[in-house]
Design a protein around this motif. Sequence first.
Motif, PDB file in Angstrom:
ATOM      1  N   ILE A 280       0.663  -1.632  -0.458  1.00 52.96           N
ATOM      2  CA  ILE A 280       0.318   0.391   0.093  1.00 52.96           C
ATOM      3  C   ILE A 280       0.850   0.949  -0.241  1.00 52.96           C
ATOM      4  CG2 ILE A 280      -1.732   1.276   0.981  1.00 52.96           C
ATOM      5  CD1 ILE A 280      -2.915  -1.468   2.140  1.00 52.96           C
ATOM      6  N   PRO A 281       0.570   2.365  -1.197  1.00 52.52           N
ATOM      7  CA  PRO A 281       1.408   2.768  -1.118  1.00 52.52           C
ATOM      8  C   PRO A 281       1.328   3.809  -0.004  1.00 52.52           C
ATOM      9  CG  PRO A 281      -0.597   3.587  -2.448  1.00 52.52           C
ATOM     10  CD  PRO A 281      -0.876   2.505  -2.272  1.00 52.52           C
ATOM     11  N   ALA A 282       2.199   5.157   0.342  1.00 53.80           N
ATOM     12  CA  ALA A 282       2.741   5.960   1.491  1.00 53.80           C
ATOM     13  C   ALA A 282       1.275   6.894   1.623  1.00 53.80           C
ATOM     14  CB  ALA A 282       4.006   6.629   1.525  1.00 53.80           C
ATOM     15  N   THR A 283       1.039   7.340   0.198  1.00 48.52           N
ATOM     16  CA  THR A 283      -0.323   8.114   0.235  1.00 48.52           C
ATOM     17  C   THR A 283      -1.703   7.819   1.165  1.00 48.52           C
ATOM     18  OG1 THR A 283      -1.002   7.697  -1.998  1.00 48.52           O
ATOM     19  CG2 THR A 283       0.466   8.882  -1.852  1.00 48.52           C
ATOM     20  N   ILE A 284      -1.354   6.589   1.444  1.00 51.64           N
ATOM     21  CA  ILE A 284      -3.054   5.595   2.136  1.00 51.64           C
ATOM     22  C   ILE A 284      -1.812   5.228   2.980  1.00 51.64           C
ATOM     23  CG2 ILE A 284      -4.166   3.774   2.352  1.00 51.64           C
ATOM     24  CD1 ILE A 284      -4.337   3.594  -0.869  1.00 51.64           C
ATOM     25  N   GLU A 320      -5.611   6.480  -6.609  1.00 56.76           N
ATOM     26  CA  GLU A 320      -4.896   7.973  -7.075  1.00 56.76           C
ATOM     27  C   GLU A 320      -5.234   8.966  -6.065  1.00 56.76           C
ATOM     28  OE1 GLU A 320      -8.146   8.451 -10.029  1.00 56.76           O
ATOM     29  OE2 GLU A 320      -8.495   6.751 -11.036  1.00 56.76           O
ATOM     30  N   LYS A 321      -5.448   9.083  -5.009  1.00 62.27           N
ATOM     31  CA  LYS A 321      -5.727  10.592  -4.577  1.00 62.27           C
ATOM     32  C   LYS A 321      -5.108  10.022  -3.165  1.00 62.27           C
ATOM     33  CE  LYS A 321      -9.604  12.108  -7.410  1.00 62.27           C
ATOM     34  NZ  LYS A 321     -10.507  13.370  -7.333  1.00 62.27           N
ATOM     35  N   ASP A 357     -12.952   3.404   3.615  1.00 59.15           N
ATOM     36  CA  ASP A 357     -12.544   3.764   2.557  1.00 59.15           C
ATOM     37  C   ASP A 357     -12.898   4.785   2.764  1.00 59.15           C
ATOM     38  OD1 ASP A 357     -13.456   3.487  -0.336  1.00 59.15           O
ATOM     39  OD2 ASP A 357     -13.581   1.497   0.701  1.00 59.15           O
ATOM     40  N   THR A 358     -11.845   5.868   1.899  1.00 55.95           N
ATOM     41  CA  THR A 358     -12.297   7.210   1.708  1.00 55.95           C
ATOM     42  C   THR A 358     -11.854   7.378   0.459  1.00 55.95           C
ATOM     43  OG1 THR A 358      -9.861   8.792   2.283  1.00 55.95           O
ATOM     44  CG2 THR A 358     -11.670   8.443   4.340  1.00 55.95           C
ATOM     45  N   GLY A 359     -12.524   6.589  -0.284  1.00 54.98           N
ATOM     46  CA  GLY A 359     -12.130   5.918  -1.513  1.00 54.98           C
ATOM     47  C   GLY A 359     -13.429   7.131  -2.594  1.00 54.98           C
ATOM     48  N   LYS A 360     -13.540   6.612  -3.795  1.00 52.11           N
ATOM     49  CA  LYS A 360     -14.447   7.181  -4.067  1.00 52.11           C
ATOM     50  C   LYS A 360     -15.688   6.590  -3.935  1.00 52.11           C
ATOM     51  CE  LYS A 360     -12.555   3.894  -8.080  1.00 52.11           C
ATOM     52  NZ  LYS A 360     -11.781   4.125  -9.347  1.00 52.11           N
ATOM     53  N   GLY A 361     -15.744   5.459  -3.791  1.00 52.81           N
ATOM     54  CA  GLY A 361     -17.553   5.743  -3.155  1.00 52.81           C
ATOM     55  C   GLY A 361     -18.040   4.519  -4.254  1.00 52.81           C
ATOM     56  N   MET A 362     -19.534   4.005  -4.095  1.00 49.01           N
ATOM     57  CA  MET A 362     -20.177   3.984  -5.409  1.00 49.01           C
ATOM     58  C   MET A 362     -21.396   4.243  -5.248  1.00 49.01           C
ATOM     59  SD  MET A 362     -18.801  -0.294  -4.957  1.00 49.01           S
ATOM     60  CE  MET A 362     -19.477   0.123  -3.040  1.00 49.01           C
ATOM     61  N   ASP A 363     -22.308   3.937  -6.724  1.00 51.33           N
ATOM     62  CA  ASP A 363     -23.859   4.822  -6.373  1.00 51.33           C
ATOM     63  C   ASP A 363     -24.708   3.613  -5.397  1.00 51.33           C
ATOM     64  OD1 ASP A 363     -24.040   3.028  -8.879  1.00 51.33           O
ATOM     65  OD2 ASP A 363     -23.694   5.012 -10.021  1.00 51.33           O
TER      66      ASP A 363
END
Length: 561
Positions: A280-284, A320-321, A357-363
Amino acid sequence: MKDYSDQEIRQKELRSMIVGLGKGSLRKSYFPQLQEQIKALRLAKEKAEENEKKFSLIFDSTSDGILLVSPDNGAVYLCNRTACHMFAYSSEEMTSCMIADLFTESENENDNLLEKLISNSESYRSALRHIPMKTSKGSIIYCDINTSFVEIDANRYLLILFRDVTELARIEKENKEVQARLFQAQKMEAIGTLAGGIAHDFNNILSGIFGYSRLTENCIKENNHKKSLYYVEQIQKSAQKATDLIYQILTFTRMSNPEKHPLKLSLAVKETLKLLRPIIPATIEIKSKIESSARIMADPTKIHQLLMNFCTNAYHAMQEKGGILYVTLKEIDCTFENCIKDLDIKPGKYLELKVQDTGKGMDKSIVEKIFDPYFTTKEEGEGTGLGLAIALVVIEEHNGFIKVDSEPGKGSCFQVYFPVLDKKSPSVVINRKETLQECGTETIMLVDDEETILDVTGRILKKYGYTVVSFIDSSDALDAFKSDPDKFDLVITDMTMPGMEGNKLAAAILKIRPEMPIIICTGYSDRISEEAALSMGIRKYVEKPVITNNLALLIREVLKK
């Protein structure tokens, strides 16, 4: 004085009435009454015959086989046409059978079969499922069996209904095999994700081993024993880290039997997070909060896979973010009043595992499909779409429940609930038998195709006082044993070797000396399990690497027996 039945008495009355008809005065009074009674008897007989035909029609037309059996000795008293067809007997042959004749030897070898059927009937249990049975031709069919008691002519019988589910059993077996292959395929996909992190960890471990071994070499030249001991200790710690990492990988990847054991879910969560951190990258950022060490009844391999699926999905959602991966574990007490909304969950104690998680989520439309096999929101080539489908199967197999909350732009939250195991349930306890003496004077046959292991293990065992005869070739070891079987007190053999493997060597030795103590060691083998090894007479099954003190204690334990 003779006792007459009701029917005989009625017949005598009718005969008296008929005799009386010869007298004019009686004809007027008895004849109409006689006609009515004869008519009533005829109608009753016709009704009885009609009911008997209806019963016979229903009895023989039902798709289930039906037997009436004596609960005293298991003799078959009555059978229907379906039962005869199902077991390939004529009606006469079937009613000459005992109920045990229809079951396979394996079923008859279990607890008393008739008692089992009677017990099932008296306790109103559900059907006995997928029981193997045999026909008169010797073929095997599978049946679901229901039992109950009935009374006929004041006699008590056991009513047994058989439903042929042979085809269903075959389909279920095929489905399980397909499901197992899907599990393994998805695990390999996850291992691909982990490969980079595993390589990273191993390189770090090897760097430590190489570095400390070079420092040890320098200290020996300088005659600095204190520093040498410190560096050797660090090498041992690094080796233990490598061992732990291999154990985690094997736990996750091996094709396991679906056996459930008491499992501390907290340990599985911690092990999974250890595997995940390097990839897992340092951004997470990973934030974990483990508040319970309660146990669940679970298959450890599948629980690891479940955790890996949720965590890798969360990681991909934030790739990504960046963001935060929250993993929490706590115990909750679910009652009728506070049951989790939207879940048909039974009251009781549960472990709540939350992966957020705090990602992009889903509808909502995507959330409704995420557990469908092969559905994925990833780019082509990045996933099979099996992860969450398999996760759902695992949860259901463990009597668990899942709740998913997600909104576009706000991340996703997966909450899984597993029933907490009763604290009185036994756990597997490793008894290290620390009180045993480690030293001995016996003669040990040591067999391994790896020279380094053979040399190191031999030297260590000699330090403990044993006489060690080493063999790098298993065939040579067997020849030596044949020539003098009483020379050796114990055999320690590797499993995977060229030519004759360890289990074959053990079988050959046990054929010569059935009581010979044997310890089999394996780095990894799919050829033999611990259960199979013990069943063939091997005393202990040990996974490498074996810690020196543990091996010494194990040897004393085996020789003591």
